[in-house]
Enzyme design. Structure first.
Site, PDB file in Angstrom:
ATOM      1  N   CYS A 117       0.843  -1.203   0.000  1.00 58.76           N
ATOM      2  CA  CYS A 117       0.000   0.000   0.000  1.00 58.76           C
ATOM      3  C   CYS A 117       0.879   1.254   0.000  1.00 58.76           C
ATOM      4  CB  CYS A 117      -0.916  -0.041   1.218  1.00 58.76           C
ATOM      5  SG  CYS A 117      -2.153   1.269   1.256  1.00 58.76           S
ATOM      6  N   CYS A 118       1.914   1.282   0.855  1.00 59.63           N
ATOM      7  CA  CYS A 118       2.826   2.442   0.879  1.00 59.63           C
ATOM      8  C   CYS A 118       3.593   2.550  -0.435  1.00 59.63           C
ATOM      9  CB  CYS A 118       3.819   2.328   2.033  1.00 59.63           C
ATOM     10  SG  CYS A 118       3.198   2.903   3.622  1.00 59.63           S
ATOM     11  N   CYS A 200      -1.372   8.289   7.471  1.00 62.99           N
ATOM     12  CA  CYS A 200      -2.715   8.012   6.973  1.00 62.99           C
ATOM     13  C   CYS A 200      -3.632   7.617   8.134  1.00 62.99           C
ATOM     14  CB  CYS A 200      -2.680   6.874   5.968  1.00 62.99           C
ATOM     15  SG  CYS A 200      -1.745   7.251   4.481  1.00 62.99           S
ATOM     16  N   CYS A 203      -3.696   3.997   9.358  1.00 66.28           N
ATOM     17  CA  CYS A 203      -2.482   3.420   9.942  1.00 66.28           C
ATOM     18  C   CYS A 203      -1.923   4.243  11.093  1.00 66.28           C
ATOM     19  CB  CYS A 203      -1.409   3.277   8.861  1.00 66.28           C
ATOM     20  SG  CYS A 203      -1.890   2.177   7.533  1.00 66.28           S
ATOM     21  N   CYS A 226       7.595   4.379   6.043  1.00 72.88           N
ATOM     22  CA  CYS A 226       6.845   4.258   4.783  1.00 72.88           C
ATOM     23  C   CYS A 226       7.709   3.710   3.657  1.00 72.88           C
ATOM     24  CB  CYS A 226       6.371   5.625   4.296  1.00 72.88           C
ATOM     25  SG  CYS A 226       5.639   6.667   5.507  1.00 72.88           S
TER      26      CYS A 226
END
Ligand code: SF4
Length: 230
Positions: A117-118, A200, A203, A226
């Site tokens: 996702c990162c 985010c 998270c 990240c």
């Protein structure tokens, strides 16, 4: 300037700049590398650097990575800072929307594979934007995490292939907050609700008394960065 020349210059300047103020470092950075940018996440360190940049070099580009998953308070902080300084932040977004990501990788990729996702929402956009510059400025501090402890105030960023300036690398959190208070800066109100480090929404959680300031990031997983900083 080729890579070898940059490496030589950085070795010399890293020692000289270690005792310099953040404003002096920024002034030297923008004079030496006019094609420079600042990566802003709207956290406490970054609102300090926005203020310094506006005083030292207001024409320097300031970008942010819009993952689409920031807290509404973060977007409100962005807008309030833009209004105060008359500053236009450069928005850098992922190549796929949250809906496209859900369709390709499933709902809540951040909980299944946060590195993926990162990579999609932070690392690829950062790589893309930094490819347009020869230097970047960040707000990282050495005492934020063991992974940042050896950061120099100027170093070559081999991961992204450009010069990297960390003007407040040796500041403490107290130094940051003193500057914010003395200069009456706008900051993310989540900091007042036990969010010392803000990423985010999916998270990031508030930290408990006595917890590490970054304990609220990717809580419950081993992930601590990240992938933007080594
Ligand atoms: S911090 Fe979380 S939601 Fe944001 S890009 Fe990384 S894994 Fe995804």
């Amino acid at each position: 300037m080729n890579l070898l020349e940059k490496e030589d210059l950085i070795k010399i300047k890293a020692e000289e700049l270690e005792g310099a103020t953040p404003e002096e470092i920024i002034a030297w950075a923008v004079a030496t590398f006019p094609n420079i940018t600042f990566a802003c996440s709207f956290g406490a360190e970054d609102v300090v650097l926005v203020d310094m940049l506006q005083k030292v070099s207001p024409s320097t580009d300031v970008f942010y990575l819009d993952t689409d998953y920031h807290f509404k308070e973060t977007y409100e902080t962005r807008d309030a800072i833009a209004d105060r300084y008359g500053l236009e932040f450069v928005r850098v977004s992922p190549q796929i929307t949250p809906e496209e990501q859900a369709a390709q990788y499933g709902e809540a990729l951040w909980s299944v594979d946060p590195n993926q996702c990162c990579a999609i929402r932070k690392v690829e956009p950062l790589t893309r934007i930094l490819s347009q510059y020869e230097a970047w400025i960040t707000g990282i501090r050495r005492d934020q995490a063991p992974t940042r402890a050896n950061s120099k105030k100027v170093e070559y960023d081999y991961k992204f292939g450009l010069v990297k300036f960390n003007p407040i690398a040796d500041w403490t959190s107290e130094d940051v907050w003193n500057y914010i208070r003395e200069n009456n800066l706008i900051y993310n109100p989540l900091h007042d609700r036990n969010f010392p480090s803000i990423g985010c929404e999916q998270c990031t959680r508030a930290v408990m008394p006595g917890e590490d300031p970054r304990a609220g990031r990717w809580s419950g997983s081993e992930k601590t960065e990240c992938g933007l900083h080594k």
